[in-house]
Write a protein that holds these residues in place. Sequence first.
Motif, PDB file in Angstrom:
ATOM      1  N   CYS A 178      -4.412  11.167  -4.557  1.00 25.37           N
ATOM      2  CA  CYS A 178      -5.840  11.459  -4.528  1.00 25.37           C
ATOM      3  C   CYS A 178      -6.664  10.510  -5.386  1.00 25.37           C
ATOM      4  CB  CYS A 178      -6.079  12.919  -4.930  1.00 25.37           C
ATOM      5  SG  CYS A 178      -7.805  13.426  -4.760  1.00 25.37           S
ATOM      6  N   ALA A 181      -5.867   6.769  -6.433  1.00 29.19           N
ATOM      7  CA  ALA A 181      -5.429   5.796  -5.425  1.00 29.19           C
ATOM      8  C   ALA A 181      -6.169   4.463  -5.521  1.00 29.19           C
ATOM      9  CB  ALA A 181      -5.559   6.389  -4.023  1.00 29.19           C
ATOM     10  N   LEU A 205      -0.219   5.401  -1.203  1.00 26.40           N
ATOM     11  CA  LEU A 205      -1.519   5.971  -1.560  1.00 26.40           C
ATOM     12  C   LEU A 205      -1.742   7.223  -0.722  1.00 26.40           C
ATOM     13  CD1 LEU A 205      -3.531   2.604  -1.490  1.00 26.40           C
ATOM     14  CD2 LEU A 205      -2.451   3.689  -3.476  1.00 26.40           C
ATOM     15  N   GLY A 208      -6.504   9.251  -0.998  1.00 32.05           N
ATOM     16  CA  GLY A 208      -7.396   8.720  -2.016  1.00 32.05           C
ATOM     17  C   GLY A 208      -8.655   8.100  -1.441  1.00 32.05           C
ATOM     18  N   THR A 345      -0.204   4.230   3.379  1.00 23.03           N
ATOM     19  CA  THR A 345      -1.240   5.224   3.142  1.00 23.03           C
ATOM     20  C   THR A 345      -0.895   6.505   3.888  1.00 23.03           C
ATOM     21  OG1 THR A 345      -2.620   4.528   5.014  1.00 23.03           O
ATOM     22  CG2 THR A 345      -3.000   3.440   2.887  1.00 23.03           C
ATOM     23  N   GLU A 347      -2.672  10.339   4.948  1.00 21.68           N
ATOM     24  CA  GLU A 347      -3.902  11.133   5.014  1.00 21.68           C
ATOM     25  C   GLU A 347      -3.629  12.457   5.721  1.00 21.68           C
ATOM     26  OE1 GLU A 347      -7.416   7.822   5.270  1.00 21.68           O
ATOM     27  OE2 GLU A 347      -6.248   8.162   7.109  1.00 21.68           O
ATOM     28  N   SER A 354     -10.877  13.950   0.788  1.00 25.33           N
ATOM     29  CA  SER A 354     -10.780  12.537   1.172  1.00 25.33           C
ATOM     30  C   SER A 354     -10.420  12.494   2.656  1.00 25.33           C
ATOM     31  CB  SER A 354      -9.714  11.813   0.333  1.00 25.33           C
ATOM     32  OG  SER A 354     -10.108  11.756  -1.018  1.00 25.33           O
ATOM     33  N   CYS A 359      -8.630   6.594   2.969  1.00 28.20           N
ATOM     34  CA  CYS A 359      -7.451   6.024   2.313  1.00 28.20           C
ATOM     35  C   CYS A 359      -6.884   4.831   3.077  1.00 28.20           C
ATOM     36  CB  CYS A 359      -6.384   7.096   2.126  1.00 28.20           C
ATOM     37  SG  CYS A 359      -5.041   6.610   1.001  1.00 28.20           S
TER      38      CYS A 359
END
Length: 441
Positions: A178, A181, A205, A208, A345, A347, A354, A359
């Motif tokens: 989060c 990142a 990540l 983020g 990444t 998500e 986010s 991200c």
Amino acid sequence: MRFMLAYDMMETMRNASAWFGATARTMGSFPATAMAPHPAFKMLAAWGEVTERSFGRMNTKPDWNIAPVAGVDQRDHIVEVETVVEKAFGDLIHFNVHGRRPMERRVLLVAPMSGHYATLLRSTVVSLLPDADVWITDWHNARDIPVSEGKFDVEDYTLYLVDFMKELGPDINVIAVCQPAPLTLAATALLAEQDPKAQPATLTLIGGPIDPDAAATDVTDFGRRVTMGQLEQSMIQRVGFMYKGVGRMVYPGLLQLSSFISMNAEKHGEAMWNQIVSVANGNASDHDKHNKFYDEYLSVMDMPAEFYLSTVERIFKGLEIAKNEFIVDGHMVDIGKITDVAVKTVEGGKDDISAPGQCVAALALLTGLSDDKKASYIEPEAGHYGIFAGGSWRKNIRPLVLDFIDANAGRKPHAKARKPALRAVESDPPDTAGDSGRVAV
């Protein structure tokens, strides 16, 4: 010093609420009330118990309380929390699994500094320990840090991460969750340029705000509407005389908590009422699902004012990471300098903090990294909390992250990594956890 009164008043209200709860619990539990078995007494005692526990947890740092890890030798190995690097605003700690050989996978979890303690990632740590050696950034409560230690803003945070990565060496695999990142991406780029031999092997990540404008949420909209002057006047207070950090400017944890709860007030209220009814009916326990979650969720820490304000101004408003214009200690960081670190990444399709798109924007900034070292994944049904600590993390995301680490270390995907060890599995928290990683608003 005009904001000290506001800080002390909030703490006084918290103390008073805990006291009211303790008083109600005691009055409703008098043995004499058994002679008149009216349900009102049980409800009064239950309300008092839940209220006392809730407000009492708000200034208490939770324990890590990591259970022993089952090893391939069919033994349970005790986990000890060790401090590797000690700094004023945060430590690097290691979860040392006694009696176990060093693992091939070495993971650094970068925890958010966004209101909750690093223990918010306890279940993440537990899920990784059977298959990796794990370190984590353990940020301190700003109210306990003397003013003499100076400031701590986004640049200082980034430099802390650089020092932690250097300490762990180039075979470390970094997972930023989060809020950190974008700063973890900047720290990696800084190492790539200034000390390439200290770069991590991989960087993951998770959820983020690399580019907050890529997908608008209530968080980014609020950051756009409110001016920095309004934030400073309404959110920043001075620590009172009870604490070592007396006089330090902070974004108080209690103020942050009220903001967290307001995002899902109806769900939190319903959860509290259901717990009161459960206590009254004798169905609750000290470590039930509700208490396990809220003991952590309600434990909040003060954030250094300069970190909070610089996060809003530079990451959300100025978009310095998204524009590749971030400056650390007078040096312009170029994310395009990352050429050897594999980046993934992650998500959540239902992340309202986010949102998807924020991200994955990191990959477009990695102009010097070949496509075979870039990866991205969206977990369709996961909210913000689920992508790093819920069932979606354990069942789907965690195996993918470990496979990504293995693939970029030259190892074949490890069969054990595809299914979490049964000893490491924890029950999912309530869905109200979706706002727990909220930053700055």
